[in-house]
Design a protein around this motif. Structure first.
Motif, PDB file in Angstrom:
ATOM      1  N   ARG A 169      26.735  -0.964-104.659  1.00  0.00           N
ATOM      2  CA  ARG A 169      25.910  -0.247-105.406  1.00  0.00           C
ATOM      3  C   ARG A 169      25.525  -1.107-107.099  1.00  0.00           C
ATOM      4  N   TYR A 170      26.644  -2.094-107.229  1.00  0.00           N
ATOM      5  CA  TYR A 170      26.462  -2.929-108.251  1.00  0.00           C
ATOM      6  C   TYR A 170      25.311  -4.086-107.864  1.00  0.00           C
ATOM      7  N   GLY A 171      25.460  -4.711-106.574  1.00  0.00           N
ATOM      8  CA  GLY A 171      24.532  -5.575-106.434  1.00  0.00           C
ATOM      9  C   GLY A 171      23.007  -5.065-106.426  1.00  0.00           C
ATOM     10  N   ALA A 172      22.879  -3.733-105.942  1.00  0.00           N
ATOM     11  CA  ALA A 172      21.479  -3.204-105.734  1.00  0.00           C
ATOM     12  C   ALA A 172      20.914  -3.336-107.281  1.00  0.00           C
ATOM     13  N   ARG A 173      21.724  -2.997-108.029  1.00  0.00           N
ATOM     14  CA  ARG A 173      21.201  -2.563-109.414  1.00  0.00           C
ATOM     15  C   ARG A 173      20.800  -4.072-110.244  1.00  0.00           C
ATOM     16  N   LEU A 174      21.802  -4.921-109.815  1.00  0.00           N
ATOM     17  CA  LEU A 174      21.522  -6.295-110.374  1.00  0.00           C
ATOM     18  C   LEU A 174      20.565  -7.235-109.715  1.00  0.00           C
ATOM     19  N   ALA A 175      20.054  -6.947-108.469  1.00  0.00           N
ATOM     20  CA  ALA A 175      19.184  -7.226-107.688  1.00  0.00           C
ATOM     21  C   ALA A 175      17.638  -6.800-108.351  1.00  0.00           C
ATOM     22  N   LEU A 176      17.970  -5.564-108.705  1.00  0.00           N
ATOM     23  CA  LEU A 176      16.542  -4.952-109.027  1.00  0.00           C
ATOM     24  C   LEU A 176      16.181  -5.343-110.575  1.00  0.00           C
TER      25      LEU A 176
ATOM     26  N   LYS B 196      14.336 -15.636-106.972  1.00  0.00           N
ATOM     27  CA  LYS B 196      15.380 -16.434-106.230  1.00  0.00           C
ATOM     28  C   LYS B 196      16.613 -15.665-106.467  1.00  0.00           C
ATOM     29  N   SER B 197      17.188 -15.412-107.515  1.00  0.00           N
ATOM     30  CA  SER B 197      18.354 -14.756-107.541  1.00  0.00           C
ATOM     31  C   SER B 197      18.563 -13.468-107.045  1.00  0.00           C
ATOM     32  N   ALA B 198      17.448 -12.656-107.120  1.00  0.00           N
ATOM     33  CA  ALA B 198      17.258 -11.425-106.678  1.00  0.00           C
ATOM     34  C   ALA B 198      17.550 -11.424-105.173  1.00  0.00           C
ATOM     35  N   CYS B 199      16.902 -12.169-104.748  1.00  0.00           N
ATOM     36  CA  CYS B 199      16.761 -12.318-103.122  1.00  0.00           C
ATOM     37  C   CYS B 199      18.084 -12.827-102.455  1.00  0.00           C
ATOM     38  N   ALA B 200      18.896 -13.620-103.327  1.00  0.00           N
ATOM     39  CA  ALA B 200      20.036 -14.308-102.793  1.00  0.00           C
ATOM     40  C   ALA B 200      20.821 -13.355-102.771  1.00  0.00           C
ATOM     41  N   ILE B 201      20.865 -12.008-103.436  1.00  0.00           N
ATOM     42  CA  ILE B 201      21.887 -10.895-103.619  1.00  0.00           C
ATOM     43  C   ILE B 201      21.632  -9.708-102.355  1.00  0.00           C
ATOM     44  N   VAL B 202      20.632  -9.932-101.917  1.00  0.00           N
ATOM     45  CA  VAL B 202      19.981  -8.554-101.064  1.00  0.00           C
ATOM     46  C   VAL B 202      20.668  -8.752 -99.609  1.00  0.00           C
ATOM     47  N   ASP B 203      21.045 -10.008 -99.213  1.00  0.00           N
ATOM     48  CA  ASP B 203      21.708 -10.115 -97.792  1.00  0.00           C
ATOM     49  C   ASP B 203      23.180  -9.345 -97.890  1.00  0.00           C
ATOM     50  N   ALA B 204      23.813  -9.543 -98.874  1.00  0.00           N
ATOM     51  CA  ALA B 204      25.330  -9.057 -99.264  1.00  0.00           C
ATOM     52  C   ALA B 204      25.067  -7.426 -99.224  1.00  0.00           C
ATOM     53  N   VAL B 205      24.044  -6.976 -99.898  1.00  0.00           N
ATOM     54  CA  VAL B 205      23.850  -5.741-100.105  1.00  0.00           C
ATOM     55  C   VAL B 205      23.338  -4.810 -98.883  1.00  0.00           C
ATOM     56  N   THR B 206      22.389  -5.561 -98.262  1.00  0.00           N
ATOM     57  CA  THR B 206      21.932  -4.673 -96.940  1.00  0.00           C
ATOM     58  C   THR B 206      22.769  -4.757 -95.962  1.00  0.00           C
TER      59      THR B 206
ATOM     60  N   ARG C  58       9.306  -3.751-105.586  1.00  0.00           N
ATOM     61  CA  ARG C  58       9.083  -4.718-106.550  1.00  0.00           C
ATOM     62  C   ARG C  58       8.860  -6.181-105.801  1.00  0.00           C
ATOM     63  N   LEU C  59       9.327  -6.260-104.534  1.00  0.00           N
ATOM     64  CA  LEU C  59       9.392  -7.457-103.946  1.00  0.00           C
ATOM     65  C   LEU C  59       7.827  -7.566-103.312  1.00  0.00           C
ATOM     66  N   ASN C  60       7.114  -6.531-102.998  1.00  0.00           N
ATOM     67  CA  ASN C  60       5.838  -6.620-102.577  1.00  0.00           C
ATOM     68  C   ASN C  60       4.868  -7.406-103.803  1.00  0.00           C
ATOM     69  N   ARG C  61       5.150  -7.466-104.705  1.00  0.00           N
ATOM     70  CA  ARG C  61       4.499  -7.946-105.770  1.00  0.00           C
ATOM     71  C   ARG C  61       4.448  -9.627-105.271  1.00  0.00           C
ATOM     72  N   TRP C  62       5.257 -10.079-104.525  1.00  0.00           N
ATOM     73  CA  TRP C  62       5.185 -11.875-104.134  1.00  0.00           C
ATOM     74  C   TRP C  62       5.100 -11.822-102.522  1.00  0.00           C
ATOM     75  N   PRO C  63       4.047 -11.260-102.040  1.00  0.00           N
ATOM     76  CA  PRO C  63       3.557 -11.161-100.771  1.00  0.00           C
ATOM     77  C   PRO C  63       3.566 -12.485-100.063  1.00  0.00           C
ATOM     78  N   ARG C  64       3.208 -13.447-100.692  1.00  0.00           N
ATOM     79  CA  ARG C  64       3.325 -14.931-100.103  1.00  0.00           C
ATOM     80  C   ARG C  64       4.514 -15.783-100.230  1.00  0.00           C
ATOM     81  N   ASP C  65       5.494 -15.237-100.871  1.00  0.00           N
ATOM     82  CA  ASP C  65       6.814 -15.591-101.087  1.00  0.00           C
ATOM     83  C   ASP C  65       7.614 -15.635 -99.914  1.00  0.00           C
ATOM     84  N   PRO C  66       8.034 -16.652 -99.075  1.00  0.00           N
ATOM     85  CA  PRO C  66       8.993 -16.552 -97.810  1.00  0.00           C
ATOM     86  C   PRO C  66      10.356 -15.706 -98.183  1.00  0.00           C
TER      87      PRO C  66
END
Length: 438
Positions: free
Chosen positions: A365-372, A381-391, A412-420
């Motif tokens: 719950r905390y990680g999802a808010r922080l990533a957002l 980069k920091s947002a994506c690093a948290i996603v794995d643990a949350v999901t 939000r992530l859809n704003r960067w469609p070309r970022d791997p």
């Protein structure tokens, strides 16, 4: 083997030739009688596993398995596991009449040719509370603490079943208590079980059930002489409104809670919800006033709690017990909703490390808010690093509130469609949300 025969027809022919009843075969192969009947009548396809065990029991030498393979029925997913996995259990709980337990095989329901196996019994009423009342309550209080721990590791479907049956046991114990103080203490603890059931059903995305359990908690608390619990139910209603993104109702419920409560902690929790409601409405000044008030009240509550000796059988702490930095979490949430994303990250960053690893729900719950907040602040980069643990946690704890934040993060992530990294994070979120679907 009869040429052109279906698996079901051949199974029936061999069973009858062996002088075996349908029930007798069901007992041997460990599948339900109703299911086998449907297979024989071609209403269900047979699995390769069923074909193999029937081959063995009927001495078919692999011919039944060959029929399944030849006709492609092994691809079917419309199969049933053995009876022990499929038999529904119904428990009707009552305080005065005892409890009724019924188990039945639903595979034969609605079919006159198949009599579903059924058994039932009436369970005795609760044992009376005598001189061991305090010991009994201590055990149930420990069980409640364990339920809250389980709620951090498992989904509502698992935890709610334990809560409801334990709560009913407490209702029965209260009804048989000879002393009024024992009865009231038991009902107050039952109220806490009901309140937590309300939170679990909210996590299961059922707001109506959540409010129903909250009403039950209030009734139990009142019967137990708790005059403060009514104020806390207003905090819970504010919670539901908050996750519905209804800022005005969140503020109103929280205001009522603050006005009604005498407890410093409940008033502090109410002030936090009020701040979150004002943030949803974009009311900066009112939000910060409520946050300051909440910080003062929670500090005073912590001081008062530290000064009081902990007595045996003390009632559980009300509100969250796994978010170590609750004030920072709420403030960061508010700042994010107010659009002050950099400040939100400053308040939220570092708080994740203070949450115990075993508290998977709180960490997710905390990680999802922080990533957002990180994504909105541009730190992809920091947002994506948290996603794995949350999901990895959300599919286990099955949280509707966390999934709502992940849905927002995916947008939000859809704003960067070309970022791997953004594409990979979005893929992980999509997979986690799909697993969580009911």
């Amino acid at each position: 083997m009869v040429q052109g025969a279906s698996f079901g027809a051949e199974l029936r022919r061999r069973r009858v030739a062996a002088g075996m009843s349908l029930g007798g075969l069901a007992e041997r192969v460990k599948y339900s009688k109703g299911y086998l009947s449907k297979v024989e009548r071609r209403q269900k396809n047979a699995s390769p596993e069923l074909a193999r065990v029937c081959d063995h029991e009927l001495g078919a030498g692999g011919e039944l398995s060959a029929l399944v393979a030849e006709r492609g029925t092994s691809a079917s997913t419309d199969t049933e596991a053995p009876t022990e996995w499929t038999m529904p259990w119904v428990l009707r709980m009552s305080v005065h009449r005892g409890n009724d337990f019924v188990a039945y095989d639903e595979s034969g329901l609605g079919d006159p040719a198949v009599r579903p196996g059924m058994m039932s019994w009436r369970m005795a009423s609760s044992v009376e509370l005598d001189g061991e009342a305090r010991d009994a309550l201590a055990h149930f209080s420990s069980l409640f603490a364990e339920c809250r721990n389980l709620g951090q590791s498992f989904g509502p479907v698992v935890v709610t079943q334990i809560l409801v049956t334990s709560m009913n046991a407490l209702r029965g114990l209260a009804g048989s208590a000879s002393r009024s103080d024992d009865r009231e203490a038991t009902l107050r603890l039952a109220a806490r079980y009901a309140e937590y059931a309300g939170w679990m059903t909210q996590e299961a995305a059922d707001d109506a059930a959540s409010l129903w359990w909250t009403d039950r908690a209030l009734a139990l608390a009142r019967a137990g002489g708790d005059t403060e619990f009514a104020a806390y139910t207003m905090v819970r209603r504010a919670d539901v409104a908050l996750y519905r993104m209804d800022g005005r109702s969140t503020v109103e419920y929280a205001r009522l809670a603050e006005e009604q409560a005498r407890s410093l902690r409940i008033r502090g929790l109410a002030a936090q919800r009020r701040a979150q409601g004002h943030a949803l409405l974009g009311e900066d000044a009112a939000c910060f006033r409520a946050l300051d008030r909440a910080a003062e009240l929670m500090t005073r509550a912590a001081r008062a709690s530290a000064d009081e000796p902990v007595a045996p059988g003390t009632e559980p702490v009300i509100g969250s017990m796994h978010l170590a930095e609750l004030a920072d979490f709420v403030a960061g949430w508010c700042l994010h909703d107010l659009g002050r994303t950099t400040e939100a990250v400053d308040r939220l960053e570092g708080g994740l490390d203070a949450i115990p690893v075993r508290a998977r729900r709180a960490r997710a719950r905390y990680g999802a808010r922080l990533a957002l907040a990180l994504a909105d602040a541009g730190d992809l980069k920091s947002a994506c690093a948290i996603v794995d643990a949350v999901t990895s946690s959300v599919s286990v704890v099955d949280s509707a509130t966390i999934r709502a934040d992940l849905q927002r993060l995916a947008r939000r992530l859809n704003r960067w469609p070309r970022d791997p990294e953004a594409r990979l994070a979005a893929t992980r979120i999509s997979a986690a949300l799909h697993v969580g679907d009911r």
